[in-house]
Design a protein around this motif. Structure first.
Motif, PDB file in Angstrom:
ATOM      1  N   GLY A 109      29.497  48.543  33.932  1.00  0.00           N
ATOM      2  CA  GLY A 109      30.402  48.157  35.011  1.00  0.00           C
ATOM      3  C   GLY A 109      30.613  46.658  35.061  1.00  0.00           C
ATOM      4  N   ALA A 110      29.540  45.895  34.831  1.00  0.00           N
ATOM      5  CA  ALA A 110      29.660  44.434  34.827  1.00  0.00           C
ATOM      6  C   ALA A 110      30.575  43.961  33.704  1.00  0.00           C
ATOM      7  CB  ALA A 110      28.270  43.805  34.678  1.00  0.00           C
ATOM      8  N   GLU A 111      30.499  44.619  32.555  1.00  0.00           N
ATOM      9  CA  GLU A 111      31.370  44.227  31.445  1.00  0.00           C
ATOM     10  C   GLU A 111      32.834  44.521  31.762  1.00  0.00           C
ATOM     11  OE1 GLU A 111      31.603  44.540  26.596  1.00  0.00           O
ATOM     12  OE2 GLU A 111      29.732  44.742  27.696  1.00  0.00           O
ATOM     13  N   CYS A 112      33.099  45.655  32.415  1.00  0.00           N
ATOM     14  CA  CYS A 112      34.473  45.979  32.808  1.00  0.00           C
ATOM     15  C   CYS A 112      35.052  44.892  33.710  1.00  0.00           C
ATOM     16  CB  CYS A 112      34.526  47.322  33.528  1.00  0.00           C
ATOM     17  SG  CYS A 112      34.262  48.757  32.471  1.00  0.00           S
ATOM     18  N   LEU A 113      34.269  44.486  34.717  1.00  0.00           N
ATOM     19  CA  LEU A 113      34.734  43.457  35.643  1.00  0.00           C
ATOM     20  C   LEU A 113      34.848  42.104  34.959  1.00  0.00           C
ATOM     21  CD1 LEU A 113      32.726  44.378  38.871  1.00  0.00           C
ATOM     22  CD2 LEU A 113      35.084  44.941  38.298  1.00  0.00           C
ATOM     23  N   LEU A 114      33.923  41.806  34.046  1.00  0.00           N
ATOM     24  CA  LEU A 114      33.968  40.525  33.354  1.00  0.00           C
ATOM     25  C   LEU A 114      35.209  40.411  32.472  1.00  0.00           C
ATOM     26  CD1 LEU A 114      32.548  37.863  32.786  1.00  0.00           C
ATOM     27  CD2 LEU A 114      31.311  38.977  30.927  1.00  0.00           C
ATOM     28  N   LEU A 115      35.559  41.482  31.791  1.00  0.00           N
ATOM     29  CA  LEU A 115      36.775  41.470  30.977  1.00  0.00           C
ATOM     30  C   LEU A 115      38.007  41.252  31.849  1.00  0.00           C
ATOM     31  CD1 LEU A 115      35.993  44.421  28.528  1.00  0.00           C
ATOM     32  CD2 LEU A 115      36.020  41.983  27.986  1.00  0.00           C
ATOM     33  N   THR A 116      37.977  41.782  33.077  1.00  0.00           N
ATOM     34  CA  THR A 116      39.073  41.563  34.013  1.00  0.00           C
ATOM     35  C   THR A 116      39.136  40.097  34.429  1.00  0.00           C
ATOM     36  OG1 THR A 116      38.743  43.803  34.847  1.00  0.00           O
ATOM     37  CG2 THR A 116      40.121  42.354  36.160  1.00  0.00           C
ATOM     38  N   PHE A 117      37.976  39.493  34.728  1.00  0.00           N
ATOM     39  CA  PHE A 117      37.935  38.080  35.094  1.00  0.00           C
ATOM     40  C   PHE A 117      38.448  37.197  33.957  1.00  0.00           C
ATOM     41  CE2 PHE A 117      34.131  39.073  38.048  1.00  0.00           C
ATOM     42  CZ  PHE A 117      35.007  39.505  39.031  1.00  0.00           C
ATOM     43  N   MET A 118      38.121  37.568  32.728  1.00  0.00           N
ATOM     44  CA  MET A 118      38.569  36.791  31.575  1.00  0.00           C
ATOM     45  C   MET A 118      40.088  36.854  31.432  1.00  0.00           C
ATOM     46  SD  MET A 118      35.528  37.777  28.860  1.00  0.00           S
ATOM     47  CE  MET A 118      36.124  36.734  27.529  1.00  0.00           C
ATOM     48  N   SER A 119      40.665  38.013  31.682  1.00  0.00           N
ATOM     49  CA  SER A 119      42.121  38.132  31.617  1.00  0.00           C
ATOM     50  C   SER A 119      42.774  37.349  32.754  1.00  0.00           C
ATOM     51  CB  SER A 119      42.545  39.598  31.671  1.00  0.00           C
ATOM     52  OG  SER A 119      42.261  40.162  32.939  1.00  0.00           O
ATOM     53  N   PHE A 120      42.139  37.340  33.939  1.00  0.00           N
ATOM     54  CA  PHE A 120      42.648  36.555  35.069  1.00  0.00           C
ATOM     55  C   PHE A 120      42.599  35.073  34.753  1.00  0.00           C
ATOM     56  CE2 PHE A 120      41.752  34.380  39.179  1.00  0.00           C
ATOM     57  CZ  PHE A 120      42.983  34.607  39.777  1.00  0.00           C
ATOM     58  N   ASP A 121      41.512  34.634  34.111  1.00  0.00           N
ATOM     59  CA  ASP A 121      41.392  33.231  33.700  1.00  0.00           C
ATOM     60  C   ASP A 121      42.519  32.849  32.747  1.00  0.00           C
ATOM     61  OD1 ASP A 121      39.483  30.711  33.284  1.00  0.00           O
ATOM     62  OD2 ASP A 121      40.117  31.397  31.294  1.00  0.00           O
TER      63      ASP A 121
END
Length: 312
Positions: A109-121
């Motif tokens: 789950g943390a990886e899913c959210l982290l990939l989302t944060f990276m795309s937002f960045d």
């Protein structure tokens, strides 16, 4: 593979990866090699981001967090598989199964959210460069990290606890190489359809929603890149974007099939193959994809090696 030994009635039996395959033991040795490559590649990437001041940016901070998650993720699965293979055992205790399930769900789950944060960045860097430094700061990253880790940990704890409450009929044979919720539910004597619907809704939040946000972000980025007149700027943006999209596709794509498509529509072999992709292969490929396609990381590697050779 060795025959299944007698186990306690409270233990689960991990049938392993493709148990009917004639050379299943060879697969375990290959996975051990992948594990060693993963440890090396992610450790090097974390070290480079830590020592090179040019990589002390939000994007590379997130990338270092991705490497840390990958290290813990694959380490929660492969050592147990290898030990079972070497000792000729297939059992895992009920507590061990629950702990493994908790860490897998939390890290996944943390990886899913982290990939989302990276795309937002990346979205802010390309589409709103003037506001990037205002929106992205250390407090925002700390808030995102604390919120995401707290959310996925609580979700994983609730799901793991509730899943392990279901009674199991007969031998507790898990047709996979690790403990995961879908495989456990298939062993239950009770009707789990209502709970599976709840898991489906949770998967929408932690898998499908991040995937949709990533796709939306990169559609916006793609449209913005088309307006960039500088060939160098467009090439750099496309390189970063394609690397991230490859990682997202390898991780979230198989996860969507395993957790969001009804289990009756795919076989245990398909589930195992897809699980290998997002739990074992993706953690190995992440540092390779980001380093080989990123000039800044390649330059940092050359500079670090140059300093080492000069000192020698």
């Amino acid at each position: 593979m060795a025959k299944i030994n007698d186990t306690s009635t409270t233990d689960f039996i991990l049938l392993g990866l493709f148990p009917e395959f004639q050379y299943a033991s060879l697969l375990v040795y290959l996975i051990l090699l992948v594990y060693l490559i993963t440890l090396t590649g992610n450790s090097i990437l974390i070290f480079l981001i830590w020592v090179d001041s040019h990589l002390h940016t939000p994007m590379y901070f997130l990338l270092s967090q991705l490497s840390i998650i990958d290290l813990f993720y694959i380490s929660s699965l492969v050592p147990k598989m290898v030990v079972n293979c070497f000792l000729g055992k297939h059992s895992i205790s009920c507590i061990g199964c629950g702990v493994q399930m908790f860490f897998c769900r939390t890290l996944g789950g943390a990886e899913c959210l982290l990939l989302t944060f990276m795309s937002f960045d990346q979205f802010l860097a390309v589409c709103n460069p003037l506001r990037y430094t205002i929106i992205i700061n250390s407090k925002i990253f700390l808030l995102m990290a604390v919120t995401s880790w707290t959310g996925v940990a609580l979700n994983s704890l609730v799901q793991t606890t509730y899943t392990m409450r279901f009674p199991v009929c007969g031998l507790k044979k898990i047709n996979n190489f690790f403990c995961e919720i879908p495989a456990i539910l298939k062993l239950s004597c009770e009707d789990t359809s209502d709970y599976e619907m709840v898991l489906f809704m949770v998967s929408i939040i932690f898998i499908l929603t991040p995937f949709s946000l990533v796709v939306t972000s990169y559609i916006r980025i793609f449209l913005a890149v088309l307006t960039i007149k500088s060939p160098e700027g467009r090439k750099k943006s496309e390189s970063t974007r394609s690397s991230h999209l490859i990682v997202v596709s390898l991780y979230l794509g198989p996860a969507i099939v395993v957790y969001m498509i009804p289990g009756s529509s795919h076989t245990p072999a398909l589930d195992q193959g897809l699980s290998v992709i997002y739990t074992i292969l993706t953690p190995m490929l992440n540092p390779l994809i980001y380093s080989l396609r990123n000039k800044e990381v390649v330059w940092a590697i050359k500079k670090t090696l140059g300093k080492y050779l000069i000192s020698k």
